[in-house]
Scaffold this active site. Sequence first.
Site, PDB file in Angstrom:
ATOM      1  N   PHE A 194       2.203   9.648   3.387  1.00 49.07           N
ATOM      2  CA  PHE A 194       2.612   9.576   4.781  1.00 49.07           C
ATOM      3  C   PHE A 194       3.173   8.198   5.160  1.00 49.07           C
ATOM      4  O   PHE A 194       3.799   8.032   6.199  1.00 49.07           O
ATOM      5  CB  PHE A 194       1.449   9.948   5.727  1.00 49.07           C
ATOM      6  CG  PHE A 194       0.252   9.015   5.628  1.00 49.07           C
ATOM      7  CD1 PHE A 194       0.226   7.794   6.282  1.00 49.07           C
ATOM      8  CD2 PHE A 194      -0.866   9.394   4.890  1.00 49.07           C
ATOM      9  CE1 PHE A 194      -0.881   6.956   6.200  1.00 49.07           C
ATOM     10  CE2 PHE A 194      -1.971   8.560   4.805  1.00 49.07           C
ATOM     11  CZ  PHE A 194      -1.985   7.329   5.452  1.00 49.07           C
ATOM     12  N   ASP A 195       2.946   7.195   4.296  1.00 52.32           N
ATOM     13  CA  ASP A 195       3.468   5.848   4.608  1.00 52.32           C
ATOM     14  C   ASP A 195       3.434   4.993   3.343  1.00 52.32           C
ATOM     15  O   ASP A 195       2.627   5.236   2.428  1.00 52.32           O
ATOM     16  CB  ASP A 195       2.624   5.188   5.698  1.00 52.32           C
ATOM     17  CG  ASP A 195       3.282   3.935   6.269  1.00 52.32           C
ATOM     18  OD1 ASP A 195       4.503   3.751   6.042  1.00 52.32           O
ATOM     19  OD2 ASP A 195       2.589   3.140   6.943  1.00 52.32           O
TER      20      ASP A 195
ATOM     21  N   TYR B 273      -8.192   7.220  12.038  1.00 50.36           N
ATOM     22  CA  TYR B 273      -7.580   7.552  13.334  1.00 50.36           C
ATOM     23  C   TYR B 273      -8.343   8.638  14.102  1.00 50.36           C
ATOM     24  O   TYR B 273      -7.876   9.092  15.142  1.00 50.36           O
ATOM     25  CB  TYR B 273      -6.121   7.969  13.108  1.00 50.36           C
ATOM     26  CG  TYR B 273      -5.272   6.805  12.622  1.00 50.36           C
ATOM     27  CD1 TYR B 273      -4.799   5.862  13.530  1.00 50.36           C
ATOM     28  CD2 TYR B 273      -4.981   6.658  11.271  1.00 50.36           C
ATOM     29  CE1 TYR B 273      -4.031   4.795  13.089  1.00 50.36           C
ATOM     30  CE2 TYR B 273      -4.218   5.591  10.826  1.00 50.36           C
ATOM     31  CZ  TYR B 273      -3.741   4.656  11.729  1.00 50.36           C
ATOM     32  OH  TYR B 273      -2.998   3.607  11.304  1.00 50.36           O
TER      33      TYR B 273
ATOM     34  N   ILE C 241      -7.203  -0.375  11.009  1.00 53.77           N
ATOM     35  CA  ILE C 241      -8.241   0.648  11.190  1.00 53.77           C
ATOM     36  C   ILE C 241      -9.519   0.126  10.558  1.00 53.77           C
ATOM     37  O   ILE C 241      -9.491  -0.662   9.603  1.00 53.77           O
ATOM     38  CB  ILE C 241      -7.803   1.995  10.572  1.00 53.77           C
ATOM     39  CG1 ILE C 241      -7.474   1.835   9.080  1.00 53.77           C
ATOM     40  CG2 ILE C 241      -6.625   2.592  11.334  1.00 53.77           C
ATOM     41  CD1 ILE C 241      -7.159   3.149   8.372  1.00 53.77           C
TER      42      ILE C 241
ATOM     43  N   PHE D 192      -5.651   5.280   0.502  1.00 54.07           N
ATOM     44  CA  PHE D 192      -4.699   4.161   0.419  1.00 54.07           C
ATOM     45  C   PHE D 192      -4.774   3.551  -0.986  1.00 54.07           C
ATOM     46  O   PHE D 192      -5.860   3.181  -1.458  1.00 54.07           O
ATOM     47  CB  PHE D 192      -5.030   3.074   1.441  1.00 54.07           C
ATOM     48  CG  PHE D 192      -4.711   3.464   2.849  1.00 54.07           C
ATOM     49  CD1 PHE D 192      -3.449   3.240   3.385  1.00 54.07           C
ATOM     50  CD2 PHE D 192      -5.683   4.076   3.644  1.00 54.07           C
ATOM     51  CE1 PHE D 192      -3.172   3.607   4.700  1.00 54.07           C
ATOM     52  CE2 PHE D 192      -5.406   4.434   4.946  1.00 54.07           C
ATOM     53  CZ  PHE D 192      -4.138   4.208   5.492  1.00 54.07           C
TER      54      PHE D 192
ATOM     55  N   TYR E 269       0.846  -1.202   0.000  1.00 48.01           N
ATOM     56  CA  TYR E 269       0.000   0.000   0.000  1.00 48.01           C
ATOM     57  C   TYR E 269       0.876   1.245   0.000  1.00 48.01           C
ATOM     58  O   TYR E 269       2.040   1.217   0.404  1.00 48.01           O
ATOM     59  CB  TYR E 269      -0.928   0.015   1.208  1.00 48.01           C
ATOM     60  CG  TYR E 269      -0.214   0.269   2.520  1.00 48.01           C
ATOM     61  CD1 TYR E 269      -0.013   1.588   2.981  1.00 48.01           C
ATOM     62  CD2 TYR E 269       0.272  -0.788   3.282  1.00 48.01           C
ATOM     63  CE1 TYR E 269       0.664   1.815   4.178  1.00 48.01           C
ATOM     64  CE2 TYR E 269       0.946  -0.556   4.475  1.00 48.01           C
ATOM     65  CZ  TYR E 269       1.146   0.747   4.914  1.00 48.01           C
ATOM     66  OH  TYR E 269       1.823   0.976   6.081  1.00 48.01           O
TER      67      TYR E 269
END
Length: 546
Positions: free
Chosen positions: A47-48, A93, A67, A110, A37
């Site tokens: 961010f990731d 979150y 999540i 994502f 992902y």
Amino acid sequence: PESLNLFPLDDIFIEKTFVPEECVRAVKVGDYVRYHYIGMFPDGKKFDSSYDRGNTYNVFVGKKQLIEGMDKALVGMCVNERRLVKIPPQLAYGKQGYGDIIPADSILHFDVLLLDVWNPEDGVQIKTYHTPATCPRKVEVSDFVRYHYNGTLLDGTLFDSSHTRMRTYDTYVGIGWLIAGMDQGLLGMCVGERRIITMPPSLGYGENGDGSDIPGQASLVFDVVLLDFHNPRDRITVTNQKVPEPCTRKAVAGDFVRYHYNGSLLDGTFFDSSYSRNRTYDTYVGQGYVIAGMDEGLIGVCVGERRTITIPPHLGYGEEGTGTKIPGSAVLVFDVHIIDFHNPSDNTEVTVTYKPEGCDKQTKKGDFIKYHYNASLMDGTSIDSTYNYAKTYNIVLGANQIVPGMEDGLMDMCVGEKRHLVIPPHLGYGERGVKVPGSAVLVFDVELVDMEEGLPEGYMFIWNDEVSPDLFAEMDKDNDEQVEPSEFTDYIIRQVNEGKGRLAPGFDPYRIIDNMFSNQDRDGDGKITVAEFKLKADEAAAHDEL
């Protein structure tokens, strides 16, 4: 859809950016997944990313390990499917955010690529996509198998292939030499069968993978074709027997056999043929001259028989094979055709097929005989026939004018008699053959047409009447007390023509007379004197003369 980035979402939004043609498997709640992902904010800022870490993200679905929005987004996803998933903060979150990475109330995007999915309840899955026409035997526990395979992950990534190494994978089945899933997946296979064997990591390489090409927790897919298998307890098998009638004799240990064969592996791959060399394979059987399985498989064969001999590797070429044509641990299949066989102790086999009445005179050594014959090999292949030339074959028995086996077969025969002769090669044309294959058994059907009685052994000329006491003087026409070759020859010919003497039949009379003269001409000066001249009865040493 882009406008949704500007407003709060009530639920996740999924955009399927790639859907594979075939859905190998779709995710269900409780499944374990491996996926890549990229995590982004709505403005595209990353961010990731699992790609940055070089490892997939591995997790159970629907067990609150993710999540909530991702837990929902992965359900129904297919292997190799790619989705853009937009998750509102209440399913991500929320108001707390995630440290310094994700601010509060963030919508998350994502880009997800699903690579693998399995369930703890999964076992080995088998899909056979090619079944051979016949399957006389199936793989069982403790069998030794030879197979080719392509090994891939569930997303199709190739991690290994026996084909690229150009050699089969060879192993025992069901005794722990393989990963558990393959041990199970090979059972029940037929030679020539092709199947897809899919297994969860618990039956593969588990949590840690293999340390190189197979990641931890990976499902494995093997595309397998079984080439051959055997069991260490196997003996040879003989099938497809076609036995001619009648079969009067069967091969035993110590016999010398001539046979044709086609040799192949169990999957039908050809490796050798005597037919391609246009000559039989010739060998003793039961004495270790050939591989043990063939030694055993040729015992009990009949001339003309055809049979298939299947030989396990421990009775063939073993673990090493022969290098190029026969791989190690290969089962061998020989289709053989027995041309002939004999034993070194064999004599000429004589069968009288016709005997005239009143057979009072029989052939013996020295007789001049005339006979017809048809000659063939044991498989019926014609060699020669006097009938083709419309004339008999004429020989003197015992004069080494024919092979020893024929000499034996023509003895004690009457005019008009017919015989069937089977002559082993050591009494025929031997290992090299003459216009016949080496080591071939010969078959002659003969008929004696005429015979002329020979002279007693050791004689080339005999008198029919009393010998003249003035023999030397009668030869010496010019009375010079020596006999010239012409005088000697004229005299002997005259005695034969007048019926007073006989020359050995079947030979050139002038060569016989020359030999007789040489025996009398003891000093070799080209003439015979009174001192040299002797009758055979007066000789101490026997030789062909008067």
